[in-house]
Design a protein around this motif. Structure first.
Motif, PDB file in Angstrom:
ATOM      1  N   THR A 161       2.934 -33.020 -13.782  1.00  0.00           N
ATOM      2  CA  THR A 161       3.714 -32.802 -12.580  1.00  0.00           C
ATOM      3  C   THR A 161       4.168 -34.126 -11.988  1.00  0.00           C
ATOM      4  N   LEU A 166       7.411 -35.463 -13.531  1.00  0.00           N
ATOM      5  CA  LEU A 166       8.643 -34.776 -13.158  1.00  0.00           C
ATOM      6  C   LEU A 166       8.862 -34.804 -11.645  1.00  0.00           C
ATOM      7  N   GLY A 167       8.017 -35.517 -10.946  1.00  0.00           N
ATOM      8  CA  GLY A 167       8.182 -35.609  -9.508  1.00  0.00           C
ATOM      9  C   GLY A 167       7.644 -34.408  -8.767  1.00  0.00           C
ATOM     10  N   TRP A 168       6.815 -33.628  -9.441  1.00  0.00           N
ATOM     11  CA  TRP A 168       6.229 -32.476  -8.762  1.00  0.00           C
ATOM     12  C   TRP A 168       4.833 -32.849  -8.262  1.00  0.00           C
ATOM     13  N   GLN A 218       7.747 -27.575  -7.833  1.00  0.00           N
ATOM     14  CA  GLN A 218       8.530 -27.882  -6.639  1.00  0.00           C
ATOM     15  C   GLN A 218       9.812 -27.064  -6.646  1.00  0.00           C
ATOM     16  N   GLY A 257      13.428 -25.745  -6.374  1.00  0.00           N
ATOM     17  CA  GLY A 257      14.681 -26.509  -6.433  1.00  0.00           C
ATOM     18  C   GLY A 257      14.775 -27.368  -7.684  1.00  0.00           C
ATOM     19  N   THR A 258      13.627 -27.596  -8.349  1.00  0.00           N
ATOM     20  CA  THR A 258      13.691 -28.322  -9.622  1.00  0.00           C
ATOM     21  C   THR A 258      13.811 -27.301 -10.752  1.00  0.00           C
ATOM     22  N   ASN A 259      13.905 -27.789 -11.954  1.00  0.00           N
ATOM     23  CA  ASN A 259      14.230 -26.938 -13.107  1.00  0.00           C
ATOM     24  C   ASN A 259      12.990 -26.164 -13.592  1.00  0.00           C
ATOM     25  N   TRP A 298      10.151 -26.824 -16.556  1.00  0.00           N
ATOM     26  CA  TRP A 298       8.726 -26.903 -16.172  1.00  0.00           C
ATOM     27  C   TRP A 298       7.897 -25.980 -17.063  1.00  0.00           C
ATOM     28  N   ASP A 320      16.246 -33.792 -19.835  1.00  0.00           N
ATOM     29  CA  ASP A 320      15.246 -32.713 -19.725  1.00  0.00           C
ATOM     30  C   ASP A 320      14.331 -32.704 -20.940  1.00  0.00           C
ATOM     31  N   GLN A 362      11.762 -35.382 -20.717  1.00  0.00           N
ATOM     32  CA  GLN A 362      10.676 -35.089 -19.782  1.00  0.00           C
ATOM     33  C   GLN A 362       9.742 -34.015 -20.328  1.00  0.00           C
TER      34      GLN A 362
END
Lengths: 81, 216
Positions: B13, B16-18, B87, B89-91, B95, B181, B184
């Protein structure tokens, strides 16, 4: 614009095939590839084939999810109460 | 095991900025509990709505339908447990695929040869040239690929491509993920995605040539 003298233009064009279809070529590379494709049916046929091949692979690789799997996944949800 | 799971989820997480899971403790306030239940239901519904798309990718990452089904169930079980770490709003599809590819790697399939040990591949014109040599070349530019290659050829050829290359082809060319993507999801640099995609497509065409010659 054409490929540098001394190189096999079809070899050069082959190297640009993937980035061409991925739209990753620089302006000058794109101009070189397009100028060559204008005059070379050997490469043109292979470019057209590659484009169709990608679409075919994408479609052929699809296998739909078995209907009962979705139910199993749904059964993994957290009970509300 | 619990520590490993936590480390996996925190690491994944963060990349990916989560936010990491487990940081949020549900309040005991009934209104907060209701809000959380609503968010969780929404997450689960969105994840289930994507399951067809996730399955299409999963199916081509592994060899058999049974493996794909197991992987899907493990992925969704883990996703539903870790839903707070997603989170909004993210993909979400990326995820879910990230969880899935990590689970797939955890299954020990990295024992295969490393990419650098693969033989050098042929050029991008190889498959067309082989078809031409075998007398199955197109007569004109309107020729249809499916007259010369079958769906079975594609499935068999794809499964013969080594995993590291196949993962990238499946994500980008079949799953429609961007290079970023895919990088990541697989936790590899974007340059590696591009080079594996380039080589992987060439390997796929070699495998397709072999398949079509065998079935000719």
């Amino acid at each position: 614009m054409s490929f540098s003298p001394g190189v096999d233009p079809c070899d050069e064009c082959e190297k640009l095939l993937q980035p061409y279809l991925d739209k990753q070529l620089s302006d000058s590379e794109l101009a070189e590839a397009e100028a060559h494709l204008e005059i070379c049916s050997y490469c043109r046929k292979r470019y057209v084939f590659e484009e169709k091949l990608r679409m075919f692979v994408r479609q052929a690789a699809v296998e739909e999810m078995p209907p009962d799997l979705k139910q199993k996944l749904s059964g993994l949800r957290t009970p509300l109460f | 095991m619990a520590r490993r799971l936590h480390a996996f989820l925190s690491h994944n997480t963060t990349m990916l900025g989560w936010p990491a899971m487990g940081e949020t403790t549900p309040e005991q306030d009934p209104r907060k509990l209701a809000e959380e239940a609503r968010d969780r239901v929404r997450f689960e519904e969105e994840a289930l709505d994507l399951s067809d798309q996730v399955y299409r990718v999963a199916r081509r990452l592994v060899s058999t339908r049974e493996e794909a089904e197991d992987l899907m169930q493990e992925t969704y079980a883990r996703a539903f447990r870790a839903w707070r770490s997603f989170q909004p709003g993210t993909n979400l599809r990326a995820w879910l695929l990230r969880i899935l590819t990590n689970l797939n790697i955890d299954r020990g399939r990295r024992l295969q040869r490393a990419p650098d040990q693969q033989p050098l591949e042929e050029g991008d014109y190889y498959l067309y040239n082989r078809l031409e040599e075998s007398g199955r070349e197109p007569n004109n530019d309107q020729d249809r690929v499916d007259e010369r290659l079958s769906q079975d050829d594609v499935v068999a050829a794809l499964s013969a491509v080594p995993h590291d290359f196949r993962d990238v082809i499946v994500l980008v060319d079949i799953g429609d993920f961007s290079y970023a993507d895919a990088a990541q999801i697989l936790e590899i640099p974007i340059g590696t995605v591009m080079s594996r995609l380039h080589r992987g497509r060439r390997i796929l065409k070699q495998e397709l040539a072999e398949q079509t010659m065998e079935t000719a």
